[in-house]
Motif scaffolding. Sequence first.
Motif, PDB file in Angstrom:
ATOM      1  N   UNK A  31      -3.806   3.470 -18.707  1.00 11.32           N
ATOM      2  CA  UNK A  31      -3.698   2.305 -17.835  1.00 11.32           C
ATOM      3  C   UNK A  31      -2.699   2.518 -16.698  1.00 11.32           C
ATOM      4  N   UNK A  32      -1.567   3.150 -16.998  1.00 11.80           N
ATOM      5  CA  UNK A  32      -0.499   3.286 -16.009  1.00 11.80           C
ATOM      6  C   UNK A  32      -0.767   4.426 -15.045  1.00 11.80           C
ATOM      7  N   UNK A  35       3.461   8.149  -9.626  1.00 13.39           N
ATOM      8  CA  UNK A  35       3.582   8.711  -8.295  1.00 13.39           C
ATOM      9  C   UNK A  35       4.511   9.914  -8.364  1.00 13.39           C
ATOM     10  N   UNK A  36       4.192  10.935  -7.577  1.00 13.27           N
ATOM     11  CA  UNK A  36       4.976  12.157  -7.497  1.00 13.27           C
ATOM     12  C   UNK A  36       5.848  12.035  -6.246  1.00 13.27           C
ATOM     13  N   UNK A  37       7.140  12.337  -6.356  1.00 16.16           N
ATOM     14  CA  UNK A  37       8.019  12.196  -5.205  1.00 16.16           C
ATOM     15  C   UNK A  37       9.050  13.320  -5.161  1.00 16.16           C
ATOM     16  N   UNK A  55       0.268  13.574 -14.713  1.00 17.63           N
ATOM     17  CA  UNK A  55       1.360  13.497 -13.740  1.00 17.63           C
ATOM     18  C   UNK A  55       2.226  14.750 -13.811  1.00 17.63           C
ATOM     19  N   UNK A  56       2.481  15.250 -15.024  1.00 14.35           N
ATOM     20  CA  UNK A  56       3.243  16.495 -15.160  1.00 14.35           C
ATOM     21  C   UNK A  56       2.506  17.651 -14.503  1.00 14.35           C
ATOM     22  N   UNK A  57       1.201  17.736 -14.738  1.00 15.45           N
ATOM     23  CA  UNK A  57       0.409  18.827 -14.162  1.00 15.45           C
ATOM     24  C   UNK A  57       0.367  18.755 -12.635  1.00 15.45           C
ATOM     25  N   UNK A  58       0.148  17.562 -12.103  1.00 11.78           N
ATOM     26  CA  UNK A  58       0.061  17.401 -10.649  1.00 11.78           C
ATOM     27  C   UNK A  58       1.421  17.672 -10.010  1.00 11.78           C
ATOM     28  N   UNK A  59       2.510  17.225 -10.634  1.00 12.41           N
ATOM     29  CA  UNK A  59       3.846  17.479 -10.094  1.00 12.41           C
ATOM     30  C   UNK A  59       4.117  18.982 -10.042  1.00 12.41           C
ATOM     31  N   UNK A  60       3.710  19.691 -11.066  1.00 12.40           N
ATOM     32  CA  UNK A  60       3.894  21.145 -11.097  1.00 12.40           C
ATOM     33  C   UNK A  60       3.055  21.815 -10.003  1.00 12.40           C
ATOM     34  N   UNK A  61       1.821  21.351  -9.836  1.00 13.17           N
ATOM     35  CA  UNK A  61       0.947  21.915  -8.815  1.00 13.17           C
ATOM     36  C   UNK A  61       1.508  21.669  -7.407  1.00 13.17           C
ATOM     37  N   UNK A  76       7.320   9.248 -11.450  1.00 13.25           N
ATOM     38  CA  UNK A  76       7.687   7.987 -12.073  1.00 13.25           C
ATOM     39  C   UNK A  76       6.482   7.070 -12.071  1.00 13.25           C
ATOM     40  N   UNK A  77       6.538   6.038 -12.920  1.00 13.60           N
ATOM     41  CA  UNK A  77       5.452   5.066 -12.919  1.00 13.60           C
ATOM     42  C   UNK A  77       5.472   4.298 -11.614  1.00 13.60           C
ATOM     43  N   UNK A  78       4.283   4.051 -11.078  1.00 17.96           N
ATOM     44  CA  UNK A  78       4.208   3.269  -9.849  1.00 17.96           C
ATOM     45  C   UNK A  78       4.632   1.839 -10.132  1.00 17.96           C
ATOM     46  N   UNK A  79       5.304   1.249  -9.160  1.00 21.68           N
ATOM     47  CA  UNK A  79       5.708  -0.141  -9.302  1.00 21.68           C
ATOM     48  C   UNK A  79       4.493  -1.021  -9.106  1.00 21.68           C
ATOM     49  N   UNK A  80       4.386  -2.012  -9.968  1.00 18.87           N
ATOM     50  CA  UNK A  80       3.258  -2.929  -9.854  1.00 18.87           C
ATOM     51  C   UNK A  80       3.545  -3.929  -8.746  1.00 18.87           C
ATOM     52  N   UNK A  81       2.498  -4.341  -8.099  1.00 17.77           N
ATOM     53  CA  UNK A  81       2.624  -5.314  -7.023  1.00 17.77           C
ATOM     54  C   UNK A  81       3.115  -6.628  -7.609  1.00 17.77           C
ATOM     55  N   UNK A  82       4.130  -7.206  -7.019  1.00 19.10           N
ATOM     56  CA  UNK A  82       4.729  -8.430  -7.546  1.00 19.10           C
ATOM     57  C   UNK A  82       3.816  -9.640  -7.370  1.00 19.10           C
TER      58      UNK A  82
END
Length: 122
Positions: A31-32, A35-37, A55-61, A76-82
Amino acid sequence: MASGDVTDKQLQTIIEAFRSSRRRQVILDAVNTFEIYRSDTGAVLRRGVQGYEEAKNVANMVRKRMNLKWDQVKFRMEKKKRYSSFRRGSGRSIDYSARYNPSKRTYFKGGYDSKGNYYDID
């Protein structure tokens, strides 16, 4: 029975708790989004990555592609829209909160008048 011994019932309870925790983690990963930064600049390099392992794989790539060090790329997890808002035909916008109002079976909502005052919509 010594105080350090574990009965079969206790063991089964521990195993079931572990399985339940693992199932919950699998559901949250599905579900979650992450984002890579870049940690040194804070620039977001990739958004909308589904699941922790992905997310780990994409960050490494991304790190390899941009020739960055390990500590420069994080995720980190993307912040949900308030809240979300939309405009009606009259030009006024309605803001919907992320908080659910169970008594009315809808989300809290309100808007701003022409003077900038906030009002609730029931």
